[in-house]
Enzyme design. Structure first.
Site, PDB file in Angstrom:
ATOM      1  N   GLY A 184       0.830  -1.195   0.000  1.00 22.69           N
ATOM      2  CA  GLY A 184       0.000   0.000   0.000  1.00 22.69           C
ATOM      3  C   GLY A 184       0.863   1.243   0.000  1.00 22.69           C
ATOM      4  N   GLY A 220       2.534   5.482   4.660  1.00 21.25           N
ATOM      5  CA  GLY A 220       1.765   6.055   5.753  1.00 21.25           C
ATOM      6  C   GLY A 220       0.407   5.432   5.998  1.00 21.25           C
ATOM      7  CE  LYS A 240       3.682   0.142   3.218  1.00 17.14           C
ATOM      8  NZ  LYS A 240       3.136   1.509   3.108  1.00 17.14           N
ATOM      9  CB  SER A 249      -6.276   2.153 -15.904  1.00 19.50           C
ATOM     10  OG  SER A 249      -5.620   3.201 -15.264  1.00 19.50           O
ATOM     11  CE  LYS A 255      -6.685   3.337 -11.428  1.00 17.03           C
ATOM     12  NZ  LYS A 255      -6.852   2.477 -12.604  1.00 17.03           N
TER      13      LYS A 255
HETATM   14  P1  ADP Z   1       3.742   2.803   6.478  1.00 17.21           P
HETATM   15  O1  ADP Z   1       4.624   1.824   7.155  1.00 17.21           O
HETATM   16  O2  ADP Z   1       2.617   2.165   5.738  1.00 17.21           O
HETATM   17  O3  ADP Z   1       4.430   3.794   5.658  1.00 17.21           O
HETATM   18  P2  ADP Z   1       3.255   3.752   9.142  1.00 17.21           P
HETATM   19  O4  ADP Z   1       2.996   2.475   9.790  1.00 17.21           O
HETATM   20  O5  ADP Z   1       4.551   4.418   9.360  1.00 17.21           O
HETATM   21  O6  ADP Z   1       2.992   3.623   7.601  1.00 17.21           O
HETATM   22  O7  ADP Z   1       2.087   4.724   9.539  1.00 17.21           O
HETATM   23  C1  ADP Z   1       2.219   6.136   9.662  1.00 17.21           C
HETATM   24  C2  ADP Z   1       1.526   6.586  10.898  1.00 17.21           C
HETATM   25  O8  ADP Z   1       0.134   6.455  10.779  1.00 17.21           O
HETATM   26  C3  ADP Z   1       1.908   5.806  12.120  1.00 17.21           C
HETATM   27  O9  ADP Z   1       2.027   6.662  13.206  1.00 17.21           O
HETATM   28  C4  ADP Z   1       0.741   4.880  12.333  1.00 17.21           C
HETATM   29  O10 ADP Z   1       0.580   4.522  13.666  1.00 17.21           O
HETATM   30  C5  ADP Z   1      -0.414   5.704  11.829  1.00 17.21           C
HETATM   31  N1  ADP Z   1      -1.494   4.898  11.318  1.00 17.21           N
HETATM   32  C6  ADP Z   1      -1.555   4.321  10.098  1.00 17.21           C
HETATM   33  N2  ADP Z   1      -2.699   3.635   9.927  1.00 17.21           N
HETATM   34  C7  ADP Z   1      -3.398   3.785  11.064  1.00 17.21           C
HETATM   35  C8  ADP Z   1      -4.667   3.303  11.500  1.00 17.21           C
HETATM   36  N3  ADP Z   1      -5.470   2.568  10.729  1.00 17.21           N
HETATM   37  N4  ADP Z   1      -5.058   3.630  12.746  1.00 17.21           N
HETATM   38  C9  ADP Z   1      -4.277   4.375  13.532  1.00 17.21           C
HETATM   39  N5  ADP Z   1      -3.082   4.875  13.176  1.00 17.21           N
HETATM   40  C10 ADP Z   1      -2.631   4.577  11.953  1.00 17.21           C
END
Ligand code: ADP
Length: 780
Positions: free
Chosen positions: A360, A363, A366, A683, A726
């Site tokens: 994905g 942010g 993941k 697409s 999308k």
């Molecule tokens: P990624 O690894 O996908 O880039 P992160 O895990 O670093 O994203 O997430 C970024 C921030 O957003 C983190 O502080 C995370 O805790 C928060 N966050 C992301 N998704 C959620 C969610 N569904 N509920 C609460 N906080 C979330």
């Protein structure tokens, strides 16, 4: 010979089979007799004339030899003395008298009786030069054998010296050489005394050769021994020198300490052996030598790795669910799949299944999901990023020949985890590269393969480490660039991104409390009003995930923290109006919506690794020479879609109400305005076609309808990827309707219902249906 005449050798005589030796005439030997049959033979002999026929067994392991397993040539001997031993055996002293041959056995129990005939030797009348030389040679060689350490009766050399008959010399020498039974019997059976002596001399020669080889082997072994003695000696000396120099205490303390730590680390046997070997090397080196530091660092690595440290995993599915909910808003489907994964793990008890891969935009959570998983099942969490990694050595480490070489990232992280069963997250597995320095993906494959990773070999460590208890989780922004061999091992879980509404909730429930805490604040100090938060989401960030949003909240929190530190006692309330004081002017205007329906402008939807986005395609036509002019933010695939769309339009011109002649001098210009993120993919096909048809037919396009779908030359509409992303982009852009390929219709179940309430999905199979929706039926 003359002695023998005293004996009247009988025709029939008891036979004494002997093992492991051969009797010769004129030789006196002690014998132990144990077998009943043999004792009977001795007794029988004693009751008669004390004569007995001594013959050797062919097989010395034979307890009850048959006549056929006894050599037929032996020696008639006299029992000189007999002694009964307490254990039932008897000891006899016998003297060989005359060589004879068994003609037949006349009795087999209780003892062998045989008819024999004596063997007469030719008499040597003259000692020729040759015989003399041979006798001398044999005597000398016997001396050699004795000097080389062969055990022979001590006075035998003196005895040999007095013998002047070649036959006797051969017999006495053969009897005392300790020959094998075969060889000894062979000598015995040679009747001619000179031939016998010659054969003996040959055997003697071989014996000496053998003794020579033995001596050589022995001296080598001795040399080995003296080498290690030498080393020991030198080491002792070195210790003494060190003590002189005042180095000893510190160094030996150091070595002792490492020794203890090696023991404590509970390494596998081979590894411990290697560690101790290196420690020995270290002990001998000068403490200031570069090599000494290298060896020391290596041993430090070995002792610090968690060879046998693991956390006690307890997978409680209910608790895991609670923790996942506690850390993450929504994401129900993702959580379900994680819990399923954990349940299987719990039941199977081993990590051998596929590897979770969260795919994905940045942010979307993941990493934090990975952390939650670790927390939920009580494991440690470590993370590395594979983005841009090109060198295999980053995974496997450098060999220790380099100064400053280190283990690879895998082993480094394991050390950091401090346990051998952590949750190990590998980010950006889609961005792994390869070049001349090797292929990190294939090294990674070995890391992730449960069949191989129980003995992962790091170049630096050079001893295998067991990774089979590690729970690997990978993340990626997109799936199509993951090397396929890796992809095959993954269970992909897609996380599309969040709507503005979801972002608001997450900000309020998770991000704000988190940032307050991190900046030493609490809700009594700072509050961000919902409207202000919405403005941050819309005008300060533009993303599928939450990274920038969290960053902005952090920025506000820091500023407020400073105010508090400076003495502000009042609660700070962030409102829409005051927002720019904290974050500066808006960074993005609300997504620019078209103000009215336009000619030649169609709204498409694109997918990028940062999430979904809208994509305006502009087309304009005029008279000219050039068929097609393409400008703007277009990848190769997109350019091909324009060609395909144009071919379709040309071939269907009459049905579309376009005069064919127009194309003779039509110059079509298609442009995709530059967005922040380059976009590509098939697409946009139907969007291109709609924009061009609109331009040619001068009918404007409904600005509230977005579309996505690949176009074929015949006008069919094919499936697309990233529908969820999308859709979220369409929602952000306040679209009302979205045209999607019929083939994607089954994916609509994944779209949250509140999104479906706001957006109408219009599935289509071909361009006719698209055009009907856009331009209306009658107008086509
Ligand atoms: P990624 O690894 O996908 O880039 P992160 O895990 O670093 O994203 O997430 C970024 C921030 O957003 C983190 O502080 C995370 O805790 C928060 N966050 C992301 N998704 C959620 C969610 N569904 N509920 C609460 N906080 C979330």
């Amino acid at each position: 010979m003359t002695d023998l005449e005293k004996f009247d050798v009988p025709d029939i005589i008891p036979v004494l089979p002997v093992r492991d030796m051969v009797m010769y005439p004129s030789v006196i030997l002690p014998l132990f007799v144990g077998r009943d049959m043999s004792i009977n033979a001795v007794e029988k002999s004693l009751s008669r004339d004390r004569l007995i026929f001594v013959a050797s067994q062919k097989d010395l392991t034979d307890e009850d030899p048959l006549p056929s397993r006894i050599y037929s040539i032996g020696v008639v001997s006299q029992i000189m003395r007999m002694l009964r031993l307490p254990d039932g055996r008897v000891k006899v002293l016998i003297q060989g008298i005359k060589k004879a041959r068994i003609e037949e056995y006349v009795q087999e129990t209780p003892t062998f009786l045989a008819r024999i005939s004596t063997i007469e030797e030719p008499v040597i009348t003259e000692i020729t030069l040759e015989i003399e030389a041979l006798m001398r040679y044999v005597k000398e060689e016997m001396e050699k054998v004795v000097s080389m350490g062969r055990m022979v009766p001590p006075d035998i050399l003196m005895v040999l010296d007095t013998i002047d008959e070649p036959g006797r010399l051969a017999d006495v020498a053969a009897a005392n050489l300790g020959l094998t039974v075969d060889n000894a019997q062979e000598v015995l059976e040679i009747v001619d005394p000179v031939k016998r002596l010659r054969r003996l001399s040959e055997i003697l020669g071989k014996e000496i050769e053998l003794l020579n080889v033995q001596a050589k082997i022995l001296s080598q072994a001795k040399e080995e021994m003296s080498k290690s003695q030498r080393e020991y000696f030198l080491r002792e000396q070195m210790k003494a020198i060190r003590t002189e120099l005042g180095e000893s205490d510190e160094r030996s303390e150091d070595v002792e300490d490492l020794k203890k730590r090696i023991k404590k680390a509970k390494m596998p046997k081979d590894v411990e052996k290697e560690a101790n070997k290196q420690l020995e090397r270290l002990d001998m080196m000068h403490p200031d030598a570069i090599e000494s530091t290298m060896v020391r660092t290596y041993i430090e690595w070995l002792v610090e790795l968690p060879w046998s440290v693991s956390t006690n995993d307890s997978i409680d599915i209910k608790q895991a669910r609670e923790i996942l909910d506690e850390d993450h808003y929504n994401l129900d489907k993702v959580k379900e799949r994680i819990l399923e994964f954990l349940s299987v793990l719990k039941l199977k008890g081993e990590i051998k299944g596929p590897i979770l891969c969260f795919v994905g935009p940045p942010g979307v959570g993941k990493t934090s999901l990975g952390k939650s998983i670790a927390r939920a099942i009580g494991k440690k969490f470590v993370r590395i990023s594979l983005g841009g990694m090109k060198d295999e050595a980053e995974i496997r480490g450098h060999r220790r020949t380099y100064v400053g070489s280190m283990p690879g990232r895998i082993i480094q992280s394991i050390k950091q985890a401090g346990t051998n069963n952590p949750v190990f997250m590998m980010d950006e597995i889609d961005k792994i590269g390869n070049d001349f320095r090797g292929d990190p993906a294939s090294a990674l494959l070995e890391v992730l393969d449960p069949e191989q990773n129980n003995a992962f070999s790091d170049h630096y460590l050079n001893v295998p480490f067991d990774l089979s208890k590690v729970m690997f989780i990978t993340t990626a922004n997109r799936i199509d660039t993951i090397p396929s061999a890796l992809k095959d091992r993954m269970e992909v879980i897609n996380i599309a991104g969040y709507t503005e509404k979801e972002k608001l909730q997450i900000a309020k429930k998770y991000l704000v409390p988190k940032q307050l805490k991190e900046n030493g604040l609490n809700e009594k100090r700072l509050e961000i009003a919902d409207h202000a938060m919405e403005k941050i989401i819309q005008e300060y960030t533009r993303e599928a995930g939450l990274r920038n949003l969290e960053r902005e909240i952090a920025a506000i929190s820091r500023k407020v923290a400073r105010k508090v530190a400076e003495g502000n006692r009042k609660k700070v309330m962030i409102t829409v109006k005051g927002l720019h004081n904290y974050l500066g002017p808006s960074r993005y205007l609300p997504e620019s919506q078209l103000e009215k329906d336009l000619l030649g402008v169609a709204t498409g939807l694109a997918w990028t690794e940062f999430g979904g986005d809208t994509l305006y395609v502009e087309a304009s036509c005029r008279k000219g020479k050039k068929d097609l002019l393409l400008t703007g933010n277009m990848g190769d695939v997109m350019k091909e879609s324009v060609q395909a769309a144009l071919t379709y339009i040309k071939s269907r011109a009459d049905k579309l109400g376009i005069k064919k002649e127009i194309f003779n001098d039509l110059e079509m210009h298609v442009h995709v305005p530059q967005g922040a993120i380059p976009k590509d993919g098939p697409s946009a096909g139907i969007t291109m076609a709609v924009a061009m048809i609109s331009a040619i037919t001068r009918r404007s396009v409904n600005r509230n309808i977005a579309m996505t779908g690949e176009i074929t030359l015949t006008g069919r509409v094919l499936a697309i990827g990233g529908l969820k992303e999308k859709t979220l982009a369409a929602l952000r852009n306040r679209m009302e309707k979205v045209i999607i390929p019929q083939e994607n219709i089954h994916e609509l179940v994944e779209i949250p219902s509140y999104v479906k309430k706001k957006i109408t999905f219009l599935p289509v199979k071909n361009m006719n249906e698209v055009l009907e929706i856009i331009f209306g039926k009658k107008r086509r």
